[in-house]
Design a protein around this motif. Sequence first.
Motif, PDB file in Angstrom:
ATOM      1  N   PHE A  33      36.954  38.760  30.561  1.00 17.30           N
ATOM      2  CA  PHE A  33      38.353  39.416  30.765  1.00 17.30           C
ATOM      3  C   PHE A  33      39.190  39.244  32.165  1.00 17.30           C
ATOM      4  O   PHE A  33      40.322  39.226  31.978  1.00 17.30           O
ATOM      5  N   ILE A  34      38.462  38.805  32.970  1.00 18.11           N
ATOM      6  CA  ILE A  34      39.220  38.545  34.235  1.00 18.11           C
ATOM      7  C   ILE A  34      39.824  37.419  34.133  1.00 18.11           C
ATOM      8  O   ILE A  34      40.919  37.246  34.555  1.00 18.11           O
ATOM      9  N   MET A  35      39.313  36.435  33.274  1.00 22.31           N
ATOM     10  CA  MET A  35      40.218  34.967  33.034  1.00 22.31           C
ATOM     11  C   MET A  35      41.473  35.247  32.322  1.00 22.31           C
ATOM     12  O   MET A  35      42.402  34.613  32.520  1.00 22.31           O
ATOM     13  N   VAL A  36      41.403  36.251  31.406  1.00 21.04           N
ATOM     14  CA  VAL A  36      42.728  36.363  30.700  1.00 21.04           C
ATOM     15  C   VAL A  36      43.567  37.559  31.269  1.00 21.04           C
ATOM     16  O   VAL A  36      44.484  38.045  30.549  1.00 21.04           O
ATOM     17  N   GLY A  37      42.977  38.279  32.460  1.00 23.23           N
ATOM     18  CA  GLY A  37      44.049  39.002  33.204  1.00 23.23           C
ATOM     19  C   GLY A  37      43.864  40.575  32.803  1.00 23.23           C
ATOM     20  O   GLY A  37      44.871  41.622  33.005  1.00 23.23           O
ATOM     21  N   ARG A  38      42.786  40.793  31.808  1.00 22.08           N
ATOM     22  CA  ARG A  38      42.478  42.204  31.532  1.00 22.08           C
ATOM     23  C   ARG A  38      41.651  42.910  32.591  1.00 22.08           C
ATOM     24  O   ARG A  38      40.415  43.056  32.314  1.00 22.08           O
ATOM     25  N   PHE A  39      42.194  43.193  33.798  1.00 20.28           N
ATOM     26  CA  PHE A  39      41.149  43.786  34.753  1.00 20.28           C
ATOM     27  C   PHE A  39      40.938  45.129  34.447  1.00 20.28           C
ATOM     28  O   PHE A  39      39.695  45.647  34.944  1.00 20.28           O
ATOM     29  N   ASP A  40      41.394  45.857  33.675  1.00 20.32           N
ATOM     30  CA  ASP A  40      41.159  47.128  33.334  1.00 20.32           C
ATOM     31  C   ASP A  40      39.636  47.262  32.497  1.00 20.32           C
ATOM     32  O   ASP A  40      38.951  47.787  32.852  1.00 20.32           O
ATOM     33  N   LEU A  41      39.807  46.451  31.530  1.00 18.83           N
ATOM     34  CA  LEU A  41      38.641  46.089  30.763  1.00 18.83           C
ATOM     35  C   LEU A  41      37.486  45.600  31.548  1.00 18.83           C
ATOM     36  O   LEU A  41      36.145  46.007  31.304  1.00 18.83           O
ATOM     37  N   ALA A  42      37.705  44.624  32.361  1.00 18.90           N
ATOM     38  CA  ALA A  42      36.883  43.838  33.198  1.00 18.90           C
ATOM     39  C   ALA A  42      36.142  45.071  34.364  1.00 18.90           C
ATOM     40  O   ALA A  42      34.811  45.135  34.310  1.00 18.90           O
ATOM     41  N   GLN A  92      40.899  37.733  41.747  1.00 17.53           N
ATOM     42  CA  GLN A  92      42.105  37.486  40.778  1.00 17.53           C
ATOM     43  C   GLN A  92      43.140  38.455  40.721  1.00 17.53           C
ATOM     44  O   GLN A  92      44.368  38.334  40.503  1.00 17.53           O
ATOM     45  N   TYR A  93      42.657  40.029  40.911  1.00 15.59           N
ATOM     46  CA  TYR A  93      43.550  41.059  41.093  1.00 15.59           C
ATOM     47  C   TYR A  93      44.581  41.025  42.088  1.00 15.59           C
ATOM     48  O   TYR A  93      45.906  41.395  42.064  1.00 15.59           O
ATOM     49  N   LEU A 150      36.965  50.246  44.392  1.00 11.59           N
ATOM     50  CA  LEU A 150      37.757  51.220  44.657  1.00 11.59           C
ATOM     51  C   LEU A 150      39.215  51.315  44.641  1.00 11.59           C
ATOM     52  O   LEU A 150      39.867  51.983  43.924  1.00 11.59           O
ATOM     53  N   PRO A 151      39.650  50.298  45.461  1.00 13.03           N
ATOM     54  CA  PRO A 151      41.106  49.916  45.496  1.00 13.03           C
ATOM     55  C   PRO A 151      41.732  49.699  44.239  1.00 13.03           C
ATOM     56  O   PRO A 151      42.705  49.951  43.775  1.00 13.03           O
ATOM     57  N   VAL A 152      40.823  48.920  43.279  1.00 13.09           N
ATOM     58  CA  VAL A 152      41.247  48.399  42.136  1.00 13.09           C
ATOM     59  C   VAL A 152      41.448  49.867  41.198  1.00 13.09           C
ATOM     60  O   VAL A 152      42.672  50.089  40.240  1.00 13.09           O
ATOM     61  N   PHE A 153      40.358  50.645  41.143  1.00 14.63           N
ATOM     62  CA  PHE A 153      40.320  51.937  40.502  1.00 14.63           C
ATOM     63  C   PHE A 153      41.746  52.773  40.842  1.00 14.63           C
ATOM     64  O   PHE A 153      42.373  53.258  39.990  1.00 14.63           O
ATOM     65  N   MET A 154      41.931  52.745  42.113  1.00 15.62           N
ATOM     66  CA  MET A 154      43.093  53.653  42.575  1.00 15.62           C
ATOM     67  C   MET A 154      44.369  53.107  42.193  1.00 15.62           C
ATOM     68  O   MET A 154      45.326  53.718  41.930  1.00 15.62           O
TER      69      MET A 154
END
Length: 245
Positions: A33-42, A92-93, A150-154
């Motif tokens: 999912f990281i490879m296709v940009g779905r960072f939330d699912l990852a 990636q994010y 944590l910063p991604v969650f925020m």
Amino acid sequence: MLRRDDRTLPILMLLPNLVTITGLCAGLTAIRFIMVGRFDLAAMLIVFAAAIDGLDGLIARRLNAQSSFGAELDSLSDFLNFGVTPGLLVFQYALAGTYSTSWIFVLVYTICGCLRLARFNINRDTPLPPGTKPHFTGVPAPGGALLALLPVFMSLQGLIDARDFPVAYGIYLALVGLMMTSRIPTISPKSMRIPRDKAIFVLIGTVIVIGLLVTRFWLLMVLVGLVYLVVTGFAIVTYLRRWRS
């Protein structure tokens, strides 16, 4: 000729390894999912892997199915789930395409996670000195992944946008990695014991967590991450004060 009992293995004895492989599949799917940009699912899959981490060991102890193979499989799974995958997600994010040295921070975090797990494997069966109480040193790999994300969650909660601060995020990621390899006594959720007279508070907390899990998942992750960050910071400050004195 082997008897039938010597050639068969109860399926329950394989259950701990199946749980470990389930976590490993979650980490591998997170990379997909990281490879296709779905960072939330990852991120969700990494949280899922962290949630079931330790369940394999608990099941193995309950079933008396502990083995060296299972221990090594669990360690390799932890390295991918909490060392490699969070580093790739953060890169990636928030870090990719920002500056040429951003990958170094990911390398520091991932290598520190590898070193931590290697040290844990070596010391796993080392007996404690007489009169010494068991304690946890450094941030555990699942906790390191939680702090790293944590910063991604925020960001997913809409509180900040971690992509606006790539340098600060890269430095923070490297510091989390260094905390994993430190010798500072910290708290691991696996080692926590709840007194029986506090069971009602645990029940209330569990209901609140389940409610947030269903309705405000990213807010829950932010709260859990901040609490763990504060607890870890307090442990570090306490250690430094004792060391200076």
